[in-house]
Write a protein that holds these residues in place. Structure first.
Motif: not given
Length: 166
Positions: A23-25, A29-30, A125-130, A155-158
């Protein structure tokens, strides 16, 4: 409905991971992929007693969350508002066929209960920006954005989040 996960849960956990990664793909969202999180990561969580599972009354595992007080070294870059001791949400997912039923919210509320029992006043917590779903979930549950970090070689920020408990 929420209890510590055990080793016999690992196949179900990995099935939830596989469908979550797919689902992320699908939504570009990677954050997670075929290399993370792994079976070994979850077995270590189970061994440490840090992985909690949401189960139906028949025992069917529908979701999970990893909770502990370990803060990744990357967290140094965020603008946290509280002292260092906190509970950290590391990995959480809900089975695709069980989404929209409030299970994720219950897992997050369990984190608050556990923090309270441990006399901890904040959750991070954290999560990917996308990862739109998790970014929205954190905000809707009262978590405050505290900055960006780079993590897991992505490659992208969290986005980092923190919730102060009353």
């Amino acid at each position: 409905m929420i209890s510590k996960a055990c080793e016999k849960d690992i196949d179900r956990i990995m099935a939830i991971i596989a469908e979550t990664v797919a689902e992320m793909k699908r939504v570009n969202n990677h954050q997670w992929d075929d290399t993370y999180p792994t079976r070994g990561v979850f077995l270590a969580d189970i061994e440490k007693g840090n992985l909690f599972a949401y189960r139906e009354s028949d025992g069917n595992l529908l979701g999970f969350v990893c909770l502990d007080t370990h803060q990744p070294e990357e967290y140094v870059g965020a603008a946290w508002k509280t002292p260092e001791k906190c509970l950290v949400i590391h990995r959480t997912a809900v089975a695709m066929n069980a989404r929209g039923q409030g299970i994720g919210k219950q897992l997050m509320q369990y984190a608050e209960t556990l923090a309270s029992e441990m006399n901890i006043q904040a959750i991070r917590s954290d999560t990917y920006s996308t990862n739109q779903a998790m970014n929205i979930a954190f905000q809707s549950l009262g978590y405050q954005f505290t900055g960006h970090i780079n993590f897991l070689g992505r490659p992208l920020q969290f986005n980092c989040y923190e919730k102060l408990l009353k």
